[in-house]
Motif scaffolding. Structure first.
Motif, PDB file in Angstrom:
ATOM      1  N   UNK A   1       0.825  -1.212   0.000  1.00 35.69           N
ATOM      2  CA  UNK A   1       0.000   0.000   0.000  1.00 35.69           C
ATOM      3  C   UNK A   1       0.857   1.258   0.000  1.00 35.69           C
ATOM      4  N   UNK A   2       2.157   1.104   0.153  1.00 32.60           N
ATOM      5  CA  UNK A   2       3.055   2.262   0.142  1.00 32.60           C
ATOM      6  C   UNK A   2       3.394   2.785   1.517  1.00 32.60           C
ATOM      7  N   UNK A   3       3.057   2.038   2.564  1.00 33.58           N
ATOM      8  CA  UNK A   3       3.394   2.505   3.905  1.00 33.58           C
ATOM      9  C   UNK A   3       4.888   2.322   4.154  1.00 33.58           C
ATOM     10  N   UNK A   4       5.469   3.263   4.931  1.00 34.89           N
ATOM     11  CA  UNK A   4       6.886   3.131   5.282  1.00 34.89           C
ATOM     12  C   UNK A   4       7.028   2.066   6.350  1.00 34.89           C
TER      13      UNK A   4
ATOM     14  N   UNK B   1       5.628   3.474   9.570  1.00 31.10           N
ATOM     15  CA  UNK B   1       4.151   3.470   9.563  1.00 31.10           C
ATOM     16  C   UNK B   1       3.607   2.059   9.729  1.00 31.10           C
TER      17      UNK B   1
ATOM     18  N   UNK C   1       1.246   1.322  12.869  1.00 29.48           N
ATOM     19  CA  UNK C   1      -0.187   1.139  12.621  1.00 29.48           C
ATOM     20  C   UNK C   1      -0.610  -0.323  12.605  1.00 29.48           C
TER      21      UNK C   1
ATOM     22  N   UNK D   1      -7.112   3.910   7.211  1.00 29.13           N
ATOM     23  CA  UNK D   1      -5.748   4.173   7.687  1.00 29.13           C
ATOM     24  C   UNK D   1      -4.714   4.300   6.558  1.00 29.13           C
ATOM     25  N   UNK D   2      -4.722   3.423   5.543  1.00 28.92           N
ATOM     26  CA  UNK D   2      -3.732   3.607   4.475  1.00 28.92           C
ATOM     27  C   UNK D   2      -3.905   4.935   3.738  1.00 28.92           C
TER      28      UNK D   2
ATOM     29  N   UNK E   1      -2.311   7.558   6.129  1.00 27.48           N
ATOM     30  CA  UNK E   1      -0.861   7.508   6.325  1.00 27.48           C
ATOM     31  C   UNK E   1      -0.104   7.724   5.021  1.00 27.48           C
ATOM     32  N   UNK E   2      -0.566   7.123   3.935  1.00 24.95           N
ATOM     33  CA  UNK E   2       0.214   7.192   2.696  1.00 24.95           C
ATOM     34  C   UNK E   2      -0.184   8.400   1.860  1.00 24.95           C
TER      35      UNK E   2
ATOM     36  N   UNK F   1      -2.055  10.925   2.924  1.00 25.93           N
ATOM     37  CA  UNK F   1      -2.226  12.103   3.789  1.00 25.93           C
ATOM     38  C   UNK F   1      -3.598  12.737   3.618  1.00 25.93           C
TER      39      UNK F   1
END
Ligand SMILES: Nc1ncnc2c1ncn2[C@@H]1O[C@H](COP(=O)(O)OP(=O)(O)OP(=O)(O)O)[C@@H](O)[C@H]1O
Ligand SMILES: [Mg+2]
Lengths: 530, 250
Positions: free
Chosen positions: A420-423, A426, A430, B107-108, B111-112, B114
């Motif tokens: 999903x592109x989360x670091x 993150x 999360x 949430x995604x 977070x991603x 914004x």
């Protein structure tokens, strides 16, 4: 004069710790002068009546215990007051466990040991002693109704079954009782008193102050008053009590001069007063009521201290564990330099975990508190040292628990978050950590419970937690069984409450078992979340 | 459904080996905007590995992948933005177990991308409604059936407004009666003009919905063409063999 087997085990651990610390800091001098601030700091257990005990008021000329709302009194305290006066200093009582006394003296945390201690050759190797401030005598404690109660000489024990405490010179002295049958040695005085009352033995060899106390505590028992000619022959090293001092203490001459001025009559009077004033159990009411009435506040404070140390230790340990656990599970970076740094960091963390998991907390505490004081002149507050040790120790365990919690999270969770592109951060915050922490919670609860129980080893650095308080109480009322029974109940209540609380937290984290299906259109438009 | 010839994704001479094991051997193809590509083939032929290389869950051993003409393997390439634009739906759903259905989708975005909370939530509710999952927004993934979870996973991927969606056997882990719900959701998505690469064993879906079909065998695309070409007139012997087995079984 005292020699309890289990204390030897503690002593061994403390000795090992001191050896470690000395090896680490061999450059530093081994004896540290305490700061001369006009106080005379005296170490004692404050739990060995009639020599020293803890009480809750200042009655009968008691002295405030440093860093506590309690008072110390007893023969040793009265002696300490006289000596301090002669030195022109203010007496301060530092409540210190038996095995902590010598390290506390050599590391400069106290100026003298006045704790019913005999100047044995073994002890003389490490510390110095004043002249005698109390000379004890051996006696035999018997049942008041037995024929031996009338004995006037050590020759009157033909056929008597006699025992004494294990590993003491008392036991050897049985040989002097002509015709007595030497029974196997026993571990402690309460056990011997029970054996005596039940008729398993006819008497046990002890010292006069203990005899007085036994008589006091149990009207069925009495001790024998032999006169000099008909009594035991003893070695002064065994029965004399002296003040423990650092080697080359400049005040030694002054102290000896003061002791020389105290005649035998005064000493006897002080001992009689001590015996009269020592806390005795209230025999009129139920033992539990009496125990709680007399020592409830002390046990409550001990409970509070145990709870404080284990709570803060577990919370801080959890945070340490979380950080270390996260650090150890970061993905391998691509750049070579960063990879090297990560490897070094992980190696250091692994060393931290292995060292603190691989050594007993009792040794860690002794190294930090006494070792650091001896080797590096680092004078730490006892409670601070306790908090530090428990936190670091718990951190070592919990970081492995968290690491396990993280690696046990389904790898699909990482992949989905990354896709999903989360670091990485993150993803951890999360998705992964909430699951890892939830998975680790039962093990963390365990750590908390272990901490509640294991803070008892901190008595080695004289932190007045529950076990240390219990020792004080039992040392005063001699009701070992009752005292430790009550203390066990307190520990059980604490641990049971904690495990219930954490179950509630777990349930809360899991959320409701059932969810509400949002069938109504209005509800869907304004869903209630959270 | 190829309404434009704009190339979104280009795979060039892609190779992937795990140790000595060459799983992908020289794969090349390009994907135009709005295309739906189905990838079929035997188990172990490298279909999942191909998808996982495209969004860099696996690192290619050799070759290149271009997104809008830019190499995704370049050092300065913004991988996170790319991944946000290339969604993935997994065989095992991989919903976040600690979050509710709604939060899985919200949430995604927060977070991603914004997005602010209100916007993310409105978007999430809209998409969950499309896949028929809005009644379950307060449920945790563990409280849902596989088919329900997969529909949430599709909504989660859609919520990122992806340019390309990758599906890795999204219905293989489902009970037969759940399969249709998920396939319907995917078909609806395909009709919106979204670019999709779908690894599947659902031959009917591949036949009805895709613009192109790749048949993979032993790490290569053995045959590719329109759904009609592959299913009606397969040229290669191994394609015919595979289809004969699959279609008779179905
Ligand atoms: N991480 C890995 N390490 C080593 N080998 C792997 C790895 N991932 C996949 N493989 C191997 O690559 C080959 C292709 O796997 P892949 O999952 O791409 O096949 P697939 O076509 O998706 O099969 P299926 O239809 O069963 O999902 C298999 O032989 C597999 O064992
Ligand atoms: Mg696969």
């Amino acid at each position: 004069m005292k020699n309890r087997i289990w204390r030897r085990a503690l002593g061994l651990a403390a000795g090992l710790a001191a050896a470690l610390a000395l090896a680490a800091g061999s450059l530093a001098p081994q004896s540290t002068q305490a700061a001369d601030d006009g106080t005379f700091k005296v170490g004692m257990e404050a739990g060995y009546a009639p020599f020293n005990w803890t009480q809750s008021t200042s009655a009968n000329g008691a002295v405030k215990i440093e860093g506590s709302s309690e008072w110390a009194n007893g023969y040793d305290v009265q002696m300490a007051k006289k000596v301090a006066k002669a030195l022109g200093k203010k007496v301060v009582v530092v409540k210190t466990s038996w095995d902590g006394l010598q390290p506390a003296l050599t590391s400069g945390k106290i100026d003298a040991i006045i704790a019913g201690m005999s100047p044995t050759a073994e002890r003389r190797k490490a510390i110095d002693f004043s002249s005698t401030y109390y000379a004890s005598k051996l006696t035999v404690v018997v049942r008041r109704d037995s024929k031996y109660a009338k004995a006037t000489s050590i020759k009157d024990f033909n056929g008597a079954k006699i025992t004494a405490q294990l590993n003491t010179f008392h036991y050897e002295a049985i040989n002097q009782l002509k015709g007595a049958i030497k029974e196997p040695a026993m571990n402690d005085f309460p056990a011997m008193r029970v054996a005596l009352e039940s008729g398993t033995i006819d008497g046990y060899v002890s010292e006069v102050p203990e005899g007085i106390t036994a008589e006091d505590a149990n009207p069925d028992l009495t001790y024998l008053r032999f006169d000099k000619a008909n009594g035991f022959k003893t070695n002064p090293e065994d029965v004399d009590l002296a003040i423990g001092l650092r080697k080359n203490d400049p005040d030694k001459a002054k102290i000896n001069a003061e002791l020389a001025k105290i005649p035998q009559k005064t000493r006897d009077r002080l001992m009689n007063e001590a015996v009269a004033n020592q806390p005795s159990s209230d025999s009129t009411s139920n033992w539990l009521v009496a125990l709680l009435k007399q020592y409830g506040p002390m046990l409550l404070r001990g409970t509070g201290m145990t709870l404080l140390i284990s709570l803060i230790g577990t919370v801080v340990g959890f945070l340490i564990g979380l950080l270390v656990g996260i650090a150890r599970t970061t993905p391998v970076p691509k750049s070579k330099g960063k990879r090297g740094l990560r490897a070094i960091g992980n190696w250091l963390l692994a060393v931290y975990i292995e060292v603190f998991r691989g050594t007993p907390m009792i040794v860690q505490a002794a190294v930090l508190y006494y070792g650091a004081a001896q080797a590096f002149h680092l004078n730490m507050d006892r409670t601070a040292a306790a908090l530090l040790i428990v936190s670091i120790n718990t951190g070592a365990y919990i970081s492995e628990i968290i690491r396990g919690g993280i690696t046990s999270v389904d790898p699909g969770q990482f992949e989905a978050a990354h896709a999903l592109g989360m670091t990485h951060l993150q993803t951890m915050i999360k998705v992964i950590l909430p699951q890892a922490i939830r998975n680790s919670l039962p093990a963390v609860t365990n750590e908390f419970i272990v901490n509640i129980k294991d803070t008892s080893v901190l008595s080695v650095i004289s932190v007045s937690e529950l076990f240390f308080s219990a020792e004080t109480v039992a040392g005063q009322n001699f009701q070992f069984f009752h005292t430790y029974l009550v203390v066990s109940a307190i520990y059980l209540i604490l641990t049971f409450t904690i495990s219930r609380l954490f179950r509630i937290v777990e349930k809360h984290m899991d959320g409701p078992k059932n969810y509400n299906v949002m069938t109504n259109q209005m509800q869907v438009e304004t869903p209630k979340i959270g | 459904m190829t309404d434009s010839n704009e190339t979104i994704l280009e795979v060039k001479d892609l190779k992937k080996a795990f140790g000595d094991h060459e799983v992908l051997k020289d794969i090349s193809f390009s994907v135009n905007r709005g295309e739906v590509i189905s990838v079929i083939g035997k188990s172990g032929s490298g279909k999942s590995t191909l998808l996982r290389n495209i969004n860099l869950l696996e690192e290619p051993t050799d070759g290149d992948i271009l997104f809008h003409g830019q190499s995704i393997l370049a050092d300065n390439f913004d991988l996170r933005q790319y991944r946000a634009h290339v969604g993935m739906v997994f065989q095992s759903f991989n919903l976040f177990h600690n979050l509710t259905v709604l939060d899985n989708v919200v949430v995604p975005q927060e977070t991603v991308l914004k997005r602010d909370a209100a916007e993310a939530k409105a978007h999430a509710l809209d998409l969950l409604k499309q896949v028929g999952m809005e009644p379950f927004i307060n449920a945790k993934p563990g409280q849902l059936s596989g088919g329900q979870q997969q529909r949430v996973a599709i909504a989660r991927a859609e919520a990122m407004d992806p340019e390309v969606l990758l599906f890795d056997e999204p219905t293989s882990a489902l009970d037969p009666e759940m399969v249709d719900d998920v396939l319907n959701a995917m078909t609806a998505l395909a009709h919106t003009g979204l670019t999709m690469i779908v690894v599947t064993h659902e031959m009917a879906f591949a036949q009805d919905v895709s613009d192109r079909v790749f048949f993979m065998d032993e790490g290569v695309i053995a045959e590719s063409g329109t759904a009609e070409q592959i299913f009606e007139h397969p040229q290669e012997a191994r394609t015919q063999e595979f289809l004969r087995r699959y279609l008779t079984r179905a």
